[in-house]
Design a protein around this motif. Structure first.
Motif, PDB file in Angstrom:
ATOM      1  N   ASN A 112       0.811  -1.214   0.000  1.00  0.00           N
ATOM      2  CA  ASN A 112       0.000   0.000   0.000  1.00  0.00           C
ATOM      3  C   ASN A 112       0.844   1.263   0.000  1.00  0.00           C
ATOM      4  O   ASN A 112       0.624   2.172  -0.808  1.00  0.00           O
ATOM      5  CB  ASN A 112      -0.932   0.012   1.221  1.00  0.00           C
ATOM      6  N   ALA A 155      -3.620   4.321  -1.889  1.00  0.00           N
ATOM      7  CA  ALA A 155      -3.065   3.419  -0.881  1.00  0.00           C
ATOM      8  C   ALA A 155      -4.105   3.093   0.180  1.00  0.00           C
ATOM      9  O   ALA A 155      -4.228   1.941   0.625  1.00  0.00           O
ATOM     10  CB  ALA A 155      -1.832   4.049  -0.238  1.00  0.00           C
ATOM     11  N   CYS A 158      -6.590   0.568  -1.141  1.00  0.00           N
ATOM     12  CA  CYS A 158      -6.043  -0.793  -1.116  1.00  0.00           C
ATOM     13  C   CYS A 158      -6.140  -1.382   0.291  1.00  0.00           C
ATOM     14  O   CYS A 158      -6.532  -2.545   0.465  1.00  0.00           O
ATOM     15  CB  CYS A 158      -4.595  -0.789  -1.588  1.00  0.00           C
ATOM     16  N   ALA A 159      -5.782  -0.589   1.299  1.00  0.00           N
ATOM     17  CA  ALA A 159      -5.880  -1.059   2.678  1.00  0.00           C
ATOM     18  C   ALA A 159      -7.326  -1.386   3.033  1.00  0.00           C
ATOM     19  O   ALA A 159      -7.604  -2.396   3.701  1.00  0.00           O
ATOM     20  CB  ALA A 159      -5.315  -0.011   3.632  1.00  0.00           C
TER      21      ALA A 159
END
Length: 337
Positions: A112, A155, A158-159
């Motif tokens: 990420n 990012a 994605c997390a």
């Protein structure tokens, strides 16, 4: 955005770690080939900027906290491949020494923050800069702001997905989640709304401020000026900025609360989501593997909280600079063969 231990299943952690291996191999090869040997120690300074940025917690909507990462910043200063290595090592130190982020989830955190963030951020930065051209004064700063804002939100997305797929894939016989208990309908808005509204803006401000400072005081460090010699240049203003950031890190203690998805097993059952407490502790989170960090949560027994935070910042920055200095000494010639 640091995914703690046991929020992701071992299988998920293994997949994310395996996904990062070719990225790290590629990044190391490119840095050895493209980054001049004399600039290698300064990559430790870039990693230190990231480390310190992640210590400045800010309050986010919903009562949680967040921070800058600096992935796009390091990519602009040293290139995306160097940024991948710098942020990865910063995350490793945070996990091992300070207990910030998990060891098992290290691959996911790197995916990420050390892969998606710097590569996407740098790509967007170059695209905007190319479209703006050299006619517009300040185009570099505008490009850096937009790119870093988008990069950290990608990012965060994605997390959020990594969190959100856990209860879909891993449940016990009673239907309770074994790891992260919040599905995509909860994890995505919980991560994205605060990052879109606040954390992304903080990342953009941090990126532009440090980028502008380095560009003015040490322009030879910039990635696009890799042909400029840096020997015998001490870049004292850059180190002075690091010292100032270290002294200011206790400001990160002012933000009350915990980052979303970073609660301990002892508190997650009582966390209310959409007005309702979870009511149980996922078995994988309760019984999972943990590492006892040397300086957990940047706190030291019997030491004042502010002093411990500053000392933790000094230790982290010093280790990163030493690590990259040693890496530079291990290289042969101006560029590796």
């Amino acid at each position: 955005m640091h995914i703690p231990e046991n929020y992701l299943s071992p299988a998920t952690c293994a997949v994310m770690g395996a996904a990062m291996v070719p990225v790290w191999v590629h990044a190391v090869k490119k840095v050895n080939h493209d980054l001049p040997k004399e600039k290698m120690p300064y990559l430790g300074v870039g990693a230190a900027f990231s480390f310190l940025g992640m210590m400045f917690n800010v309050p986010l909507p919903g009562g949680t906290t967040g921070h800058a990462v600096g992935g796009t910043l390091i990519a602009i200063l040293f290139g995306p491949d160097a940024a991948c290595i710098a942020v990865s090592i910063a995350l490793l130190l945070q996990a091992v020494i300070f207990g910030d982020g998990g060891i098992l989830s290290f691959g996911a955190n790197c995916f990420n923050m050390a892969f998606v963030l710097p590569y996407a951020g740098y790509g967007i930065y170059k695209l905007i800069l190319k479209a703006a051209g050299t006619r517009h004064k300040g185009a570099g700063y505008v490009s850096a702001a937009i790119a870093s804002y988008i990069g950290i939100n990608l990012a965060a997305l994605c997390a959020a997905i990594e969190f959100g797929i856990q209860p879909l894939l891993f449940k016990d016989s009673a239907g309770n989640a074994l790891y992260c208990p919040y599905g995509l309908s909860v994890s995505i808005p919980a991560m994205m709304i605060p990052h879109l509204l606040v954390a992304g803006v903080v990342e953009a401000i941090f990126t532009v401020a440090v980028f502008a400072f380095v560009k003015k005081t040490s322009p030879d460090l910039l990635f696009d000026s890799s042909n400029v010699q840096t020997e015998n240049k001490r870049h004292l203003p850059v180190f002075a900025l690091l010292a100032a950031l270290i002294a200011a890190t206790p400001l990160g203690l002012l933000a009350a609360g915990t980052a979303w998805g970073e609660w301990g097993a002892d508190e997650i059952a009582s966390i209310a989501t959409n007005g309702k407490a979870l009511g149980y502790v996922p078995a994988g989170l309760k019984n999972g593997w943990t590492l006892s960090a040397l300086i957990s949560d940047y706190a030291i027994d019997d030491m004042n909280e502010i002093a411990a935070y500053i000392l933790s910042a000094i230790i982290g920055v010093a280790l990163l600079i030493i690590i990259f200095k040693l890496l530079s000494l291990a290289r042969k010639g101006k560029y590796a063969a």
